[in-house]
Design a protein around this motif. Structure first.
Motif, PDB file in Angstrom:
ATOM      1  N   ASN A 137      50.168  42.485  10.283  1.00 39.86           N
ATOM      2  CA  ASN A 137      50.604  41.737  11.461  1.00 39.86           C
ATOM      3  C   ASN A 137      51.596  42.542  12.295  1.00 39.86           C
ATOM      4  O   ASN A 137      51.499  42.597  13.514  1.00 39.86           O
ATOM      5  CB  ASN A 137      51.247  40.404  11.038  1.00 39.86           C
ATOM      6  N   SER A 166      49.914  45.325  14.044  1.00 44.29           N
ATOM      7  CA  SER A 166      49.202  44.804  15.218  1.00 44.29           C
ATOM      8  C   SER A 166      50.152  44.635  16.389  1.00 44.29           C
ATOM      9  O   SER A 166      49.842  45.013  17.529  1.00 44.29           O
ATOM     10  CB  SER A 166      48.551  43.452  14.896  1.00 44.29           C
ATOM     11  N   ARG A 193      51.133  48.110  17.792  1.00 42.90           N
ATOM     12  CA  ARG A 193      50.033  48.666  18.599  1.00 42.90           C
ATOM     13  C   ARG A 193      49.999  48.004  19.962  1.00 42.90           C
ATOM     14  O   ARG A 193      49.856  48.649  20.989  1.00 42.90           O
ATOM     15  CB  ARG A 193      48.684  48.415  17.900  1.00 42.90           C
ATOM     16  N   ASN A 194      50.136  46.678  19.910  1.00 38.49           N
ATOM     17  CA  ASN A 194      50.040  45.900  21.140  1.00 38.49           C
ATOM     18  C   ASN A 194      51.159  46.252  22.117  1.00 38.49           C
ATOM     19  O   ASN A 194      50.943  46.350  23.319  1.00 38.49           O
ATOM     20  CB  ASN A 194      50.091  44.406  20.790  1.00 38.49           C
ATOM     21  N   ILE A 219      34.749  45.744  25.622  1.00 43.60           N
ATOM     22  CA  ILE A 219      34.011  44.633  25.012  1.00 43.60           C
ATOM     23  C   ILE A 219      32.995  44.124  26.020  1.00 43.60           C
ATOM     24  O   ILE A 219      33.349  43.681  27.120  1.00 43.60           O
ATOM     25  CB  ILE A 219      34.973  43.522  24.563  1.00 43.60           C
ATOM     26  N   ALA A 238      30.982  41.646  26.136  1.00 46.25           N
ATOM     27  CA  ALA A 238      30.884  40.222  26.470  1.00 46.25           C
ATOM     28  C   ALA A 238      31.868  39.837  27.577  1.00 46.25           C
ATOM     29  O   ALA A 238      31.711  38.812  28.219  1.00 46.25           O
ATOM     30  CB  ALA A 238      31.138  39.376  25.237  1.00 46.25           C
ATOM     31  N   LEU A 239      32.887  40.679  27.771  1.00 47.21           N
ATOM     32  CA  LEU A 239      33.910  40.374  28.767  1.00 47.21           C
ATOM     33  C   LEU A 239      33.704  41.239  30.000  1.00 47.21           C
ATOM     34  O   LEU A 239      33.204  42.359  29.905  1.00 47.21           O
ATOM     35  CB  LEU A 239      35.309  40.630  28.188  1.00 47.21           C
ATOM     36  N   VAL A 266      46.704  39.081  26.523  1.00 49.21           N
ATOM     37  CA  VAL A 266      46.389  37.857  25.772  1.00 49.21           C
ATOM     38  C   VAL A 266      47.004  37.926  24.383  1.00 49.21           C
ATOM     39  O   VAL A 266      47.667  36.997  23.931  1.00 49.21           O
ATOM     40  CB  VAL A 266      44.851  37.671  25.652  1.00 49.21           C
ATOM     41  N   TYR A 267      46.838  39.090  23.738  1.00 46.18           N
ATOM     42  CA  TYR A 267      47.367  39.232  22.382  1.00 46.18           C
ATOM     43  C   TYR A 267      48.880  39.358  22.370  1.00 46.18           C
ATOM     44  O   TYR A 267      49.519  39.110  21.357  1.00 46.18           O
ATOM     45  CB  TYR A 267      46.713  40.426  21.678  1.00 46.18           C
ATOM     46  N   HIS A 327      50.725  34.035  29.084  1.00 43.85           N
ATOM     47  CA  HIS A 327      49.874  32.869  29.295  1.00 43.85           C
ATOM     48  C   HIS A 327      49.496  32.646  30.752  1.00 43.85           C
ATOM     49  O   HIS A 327      48.499  32.007  31.050  1.00 43.85           O
ATOM     50  CB  HIS A 327      50.565  31.618  28.757  1.00 43.85           C
ATOM     51  N   MET A 374      47.968  30.563  23.701  1.00 46.30           N
ATOM     52  CA  MET A 374      47.202  31.409  22.776  1.00 46.30           C
ATOM     53  C   MET A 374      45.873  30.748  22.430  1.00 46.30           C
ATOM     54  O   MET A 374      44.812  31.348  22.554  1.00 46.30           O
ATOM     55  CB  MET A 374      48.024  31.616  21.488  1.00 46.30           C
ATOM     56  N   ARG A 398      44.302  28.560  24.063  1.00 45.66           N
ATOM     57  CA  ARG A 398      43.437  28.523  25.238  1.00 45.66           C
ATOM     58  C   ARG A 398      42.750  29.861  25.429  1.00 45.66           C
ATOM     59  O   ARG A 398      41.572  29.925  25.784  1.00 45.66           O
ATOM     60  CB  ARG A 398      44.256  28.163  26.479  1.00 45.66           C
ATOM     61  N   ASN A 399      43.525  30.930  25.187  1.00 41.74           N
ATOM     62  CA  ASN A 399      42.944  32.264  25.347  1.00 41.74           C
ATOM     63  C   ASN A 399      41.858  32.514  24.320  1.00 41.74           C
ATOM     64  O   ASN A 399      40.817  33.092  24.628  1.00 41.74           O
ATOM     65  CB  ASN A 399      44.039  33.329  25.226  1.00 41.74           C
ATOM     66  N   MET A 443      38.900  30.620  25.286  1.00 45.97           N
ATOM     67  CA  MET A 443      38.255  31.305  26.411  1.00 45.97           C
ATOM     68  C   MET A 443      37.397  32.454  25.905  1.00 45.97           C
ATOM     69  O   MET A 443      36.231  32.587  26.280  1.00 45.97           O
ATOM     70  CB  MET A 443      39.360  31.833  27.344  1.00 45.97           C
ATOM     71  N   LEU A 469      33.389  32.995  25.962  1.00 45.95           N
ATOM     72  CA  LEU A 469      32.753  34.160  26.582  1.00 45.95           C
ATOM     73  C   LEU A 469      31.826  34.886  25.623  1.00 45.95           C
ATOM     74  O   LEU A 469      30.722  35.287  25.985  1.00 45.95           O
ATOM     75  CB  LEU A 469      33.825  35.117  27.116  1.00 45.95           C
ATOM     76  N   ARG A 498      39.529  44.924  19.235  1.00 47.78           N
ATOM     77  CA  ARG A 498      40.517  43.856  19.405  1.00 47.78           C
ATOM     78  C   ARG A 498      41.756  44.106  18.534  1.00 47.78           C
ATOM     79  O   ARG A 498      42.890  43.914  18.975  1.00 47.78           O
ATOM     80  CB  ARG A 498      39.905  42.492  19.055  1.00 47.78           C
ATOM     81  N   GLY A 509      45.818  45.079  19.555  1.00 51.78           N
ATOM     82  CA  GLY A 509      46.922  44.198  19.176  1.00 51.78           C
ATOM     83  C   GLY A 509      46.577  42.864  18.565  1.00 51.78           C
ATOM     84  O   GLY A 509      47.471  42.056  18.316  1.00 51.78           O
ATOM     85  N   ALA A 510      45.282  42.578  18.338  1.00 53.17           N
ATOM     86  CA  ALA A 510      44.955  41.298  17.708  1.00 53.17           C
ATOM     87  C   ALA A 510      45.359  41.324  16.247  1.00 53.17           C
ATOM     88  O   ALA A 510      45.060  42.276  15.539  1.00 53.17           O
ATOM     89  CB  ALA A 510      43.466  41.012  17.831  1.00 53.17           C
ATOM     90  N   LYS A 511      46.066  40.263  15.816  1.00 50.27           N
ATOM     91  CA  LYS A 511      46.456  40.173  14.411  1.00 50.27           C
ATOM     92  C   LYS A 511      45.251  39.705  13.596  1.00 50.27           C
ATOM     93  O   LYS A 511      44.336  39.090  14.126  1.00 50.27           O
ATOM     94  CB  LYS A 511      47.588  39.152  14.253  1.00 50.27           C
ATOM     95  N   PRO A 512      45.267  39.965  12.283  1.00 50.43           N
ATOM     96  CA  PRO A 512      44.157  39.474  11.440  1.00 50.43           C
ATOM     97  C   PRO A 512      43.902  37.982  11.633  1.00 50.43           C
ATOM     98  O   PRO A 512      42.772  37.543  11.729  1.00 50.43           O
ATOM     99  CB  PRO A 512      44.642  39.776  10.029  1.00 50.43           C
ATOM    100  N   ARG A 513      45.000  37.226  11.711  1.00 54.65           N
ATOM    101  CA  ARG A 513      44.783  35.775  11.808  1.00 54.65           C
ATOM    102  C   ARG A 513      44.202  35.379  13.167  1.00 54.65           C
ATOM    103  O   ARG A 513      43.529  34.357  13.283  1.00 54.65           O
ATOM    104  CB  ARG A 513      46.070  35.009  11.514  1.00 54.65           C
ATOM    105  N   THR A 514      44.469  36.193  14.175  1.00 54.22           N
ATOM    106  CA  THR A 514      43.870  35.912  15.482  1.00 54.22           C
ATOM    107  C   THR A 514      42.355  36.067  15.406  1.00 54.22           C
ATOM    108  O   THR A 514      41.603  35.253  15.946  1.00 54.22           O
ATOM    109  CB  THR A 514      44.428  36.887  16.548  1.00 54.22           C
ATOM    110  N   ILE A 515      41.938  37.131  14.700  1.00 53.58           N
ATOM    111  CA  ILE A 515      40.502  37.360  14.507  1.00 53.58           C
ATOM    112  C   ILE A 515      39.913  36.220  13.679  1.00 53.58           C
ATOM    113  O   ILE A 515      38.847  35.694  13.993  1.00 53.58           O
ATOM    114  CB  ILE A 515      40.273  38.707  13.790  1.00 53.58           C
ATOM    115  N   GLN A 527      39.523  33.253  15.795  1.00 57.98           N
ATOM    116  CA  GLN A 527      38.454  33.443  16.766  1.00 57.98           C
ATOM    117  C   GLN A 527      37.091  33.116  16.154  1.00 57.98           C
ATOM    118  O   GLN A 527      36.301  32.374  16.748  1.00 57.98           O
ATOM    119  CB  GLN A 527      38.460  34.878  17.281  1.00 57.98           C
TER     120      GLN A 527
END
Lengths: 235, 412
Positions: free
Chosen positions: A84, A87, A90-91, A104, A106-107, A118-119, A123, B1, B3-4, B7, B11, B324, B328-334, B337
């Motif tokens: 975490n 992540s 990196r972000n 990606i 799809a986007l 977003v990450y 908002h 979050m 909502r994103n 979204m 998509l 992703r 910066g996506a965290k494991p839990r975000t994935i 998702q």
């Protein structure tokens, strides 16, 4: 750019090794590396495939973990951060640019560029859109906001990737063979963009095997078989 | 979050419309069949309830049940009928708000001679007797024959048969001037006919001759009135809300038994409606549960389909997951998702299943003359079950996605 020896290095690797298990065999990819990277540098890591250059870059960018040694990031020991935390780092601090662009599909363009925000937890749709627009303008494809990524040329896709890398205002841009999939003319545009970003203050770490590009770097590190072979500082 | 994530879920699903739809299909079919069955079952249930409401639960029917004959070939039609007096008596019972007679078939007999049969009651002594409208050709033993002046009076000339086969009385002459009850209405006896002379029985049409002779006589107006008569075979009694209908019914039945001590049969509450309805409901519930269990299996199959497709999706989108993670996506975000994607697929599938299931139920109901009912419970249950199916079967693939090493995912 000149390096500023007096200040604390942005990144400091001390005796870092990386070993993989390939079947039953243990393969050492990085064999005890020491490296300091200062803010504002444009580092180019050169080497053949298998030399360990990409692994080194991934370790610096928190995409991979070290097997032994110490990693200091801005003076903080980050040798054993959890997933975490990595992540988040990196972000916040890194922007990645890959050889194959890795957008990606799809986007659309805008959504790809907005994803790091977003990450990060931004908002406000307005804020995200404004930033995406700003950075797409910066790399010269502001009019492609609503396009599908698959409709763009390679060079355009790579510029979207750069915009995506920049959108969270990172300290470092990590570029892995960013021109590898592009023709030399488009590649030059990308390199010029990186150079410009470096001149505006971004620290850049780039991996390549193309010796023609060394002129862009402030420092070139040559790797061979998991070790540093030599280091050239461009003045 | 959230909502994103929603979204980006939307998509990425949009990018694989056909696959998503095919995955949904299992859920759609599963939920649609559940909803169809539930809506039809509920429709049938509510129909039986409204039927039951029309025969109020605080209403009972008391009827007379013939004793079982030991000879199965012997069939005797019930001659018992309730009288108006019975009804008045029951009416006075505490707790009774209303009483209605239930009529049986009339007792008129098909013959060229006008006769009908009626229930006769003299101080509790019961019999049935033949009646014929007034005519002059009767010979009278005691009292007098009817006259034109009796036209609208409740008077009767009894056949002597009444004493031979019906009621027990020492001296038939004493009956003159007495009141008897015919089908619950009071009549005054004014005369008694001469007994039929069997020795002089005419050879031609003797049966009819006998029928006339053995019938008691009432004025034409009374006769016409009595032909309209249908015996009261049941008493429909309504109690007020505060009355224990079971105890009250018991009391009435006991009282009826005391009123008619000589009857061989019994007075019983007619429970056939109630029993039928209960039986029906148990039966329906059984069928619905059975079909539900089968459709639950189809949901399980649908859920496994979702799991399968999510595994495929995770494998196929390894690089996307890696990218992703890199930005910066965290494991839990994935994790969120992919679970959300699965739940979203099954949720939409559930909604489509709900709509199509109700549509099928309406269509099927139009053939069965049945109005299917979609209860809030069905709606909530089907949507929540579909979402839960997605969550449950989406977890494993999502955990797989979340555990992925970003580097391996990108450069797989």
């Amino acid at each position: 750019m000149e390096k500023t020896e007096t200040t604390q290095p942005l990144i400091e690797l001390i005796n870092v090794t990386k070993t993989f298990k390939r079947g039953k065999q243990e393969v050492t990819i990085l064999k005890g590396l020491d490296l300091k990277i200062y803010e504002g540098e444009f580092i180019m890591i050169m080497g053949k495939s298998g030399s360990g250059k990409t692994t080194l870059m991934n370790i610096i960018g928190f995409l991979d973990r070290i097997s032994s040694g110490i990693y200091h990031f801005r003076g903080e020991d980050v040798s054993s951060l959890n997933e975490n935390k990595k992540s988040d780092y990196r972000n916040a601090f890194f922007g990645f640019v890959f050889q194959q662009f890795f957008l990606i599909e799809a986007l659309n363009v805008q959504q790809n560029v907005e994803l790091p925000m977003v990450y990060k937890g931004v908002h406000q749709a307005k804020e995200k859109k404004a930033k995406a627009q700003h950075f797409l303008d910066l790399v010269g494809i502001g009019e492609k906001m609503k396009d599908k990524t698959t409709e763009l040329s390679g060079g355009q896709q790579q510029r979207v990737a750069i915009a995506r890398a920049l959108v969270n205002d990172p300290l470092l841009i990590m570029a892995d063979e960013p021109t590898g999939a592009l023709d030399s003319e488009t590649g030059k545009v990308i390199m010029d963009t990186l150079k410009q970003l470096n001149e505006e203050g971004k620290t850049i770490v780039m991996v390549t095997h193309d010796s023609d590009l060394t002129a862009y770097a402030s420092r070139v590190i040559y790797m061979k078989d998991g070790c540093f072979e030599k280091e050239v500082t461009n003045v | 979050m959230i909502r994103n994530i929603l979204m980006s879920t939307f998509l990425s699903l949009k990018a694989h419309k056909l696959r998503v739809f095919l995955t949904m299909l299992g859920i759609i079919i599963g939920i649609a069949s559940v909803v169809t069955i539930a809506a039809l079952g509920e429709g049938i249930r509510q129909q039986t309830i409204s039927l039951a409401d029309s025969t109020n639960s605080n209403e009972v029917k008391i009827q007379y049940i013939m004793p079982m004959s030991e000879d199965p070939t012997y069939y005797e039609e019930s001659t018992f009928a309730f009288s108006r007096v019975d009804m008045k008596r029951v009416q006075k019972t505490t707790g009774v708000t209303s009483i209605l007679p239930e009529y049986g078939e009339g007792m008129g007999m098909g013959s060229s001679i006008e006769t009908i049969s009626a229930d006769f009651n003299y101080f509790g002594q019961q019999s049935s007797l033949q009646l014929t409208p007034y005519s002059e050709d009767h010979t009278i033993l005691y009292g007098r024959n009817l006259t034109a002046a009796d036209a609208n009076q409740d008077v009767i000339v009894l056949s002597h048969d009444v004493f031979d086969y019906g009621i027990m009385i020492d001296n038939p002459e004493d009956m003159i001037g007495q009141a008897i009850s015919l089908n619950g209405y009071m009549y005054q006896v004014v005369g008694i006919k001469t007994p039929y002379d069997y020795d002089n029985m005419s050879l031609t049409g003797g049966g009819e001759d006998y029928l006339t002779a053995s019938s008691s006589i009432v004025p034409r107006s009374s006769y016409n009135e009595l032909t309209k008569y249908k015996p009261i075979v049941g008493l429909k009694i309504k109690f007020d809300e505060n009355t224990d209908r079971y105890a009250a019914t018991e009391g009435i039945i006991q009282e009826l038994g005391e009123t008619y001590p000589d009857e061989q049969g019994t007075f019983e509450e007619d429970r056939s409606n109630e029993e039928m309805q209960q039986e029906m409901e148990t039966y329906m519930a059984g069928i619905v549960n059975f079909l539900m269990a089968i459709t639950a299996i189809s949901l399980l199959v649908g859920g496994i389909g979702v799991m399968n497709i999510m595994y495929v999706s995770v494998t196929e989108r390894k690089r996307e997951i890696g990218i992703r993670r890199a930005i910066g996506a965290k494991p839990r975000t994935i994790l969120f998702q992919f679970i959300l994607e699965a739940a979203f697929i099954t949720f939409i599938g559930g909604l489509l299943g709900l709509v199509s299931g109700y549509g099928i139920a309406v269509l099927a109901g139009s053939f069965m003359d049945l109005k299917p009912v979609l209860t809030m419970q069905t709606i909530l249950l089907s949507t929540s079950v579909s979402v839960l199916t997605g969550l449950f079967f989406g977890i494993m693939p999502a955990v797989n996605a979340a555990k992925m090493d970003p580097i391996k995912a990108i450069y797989h």
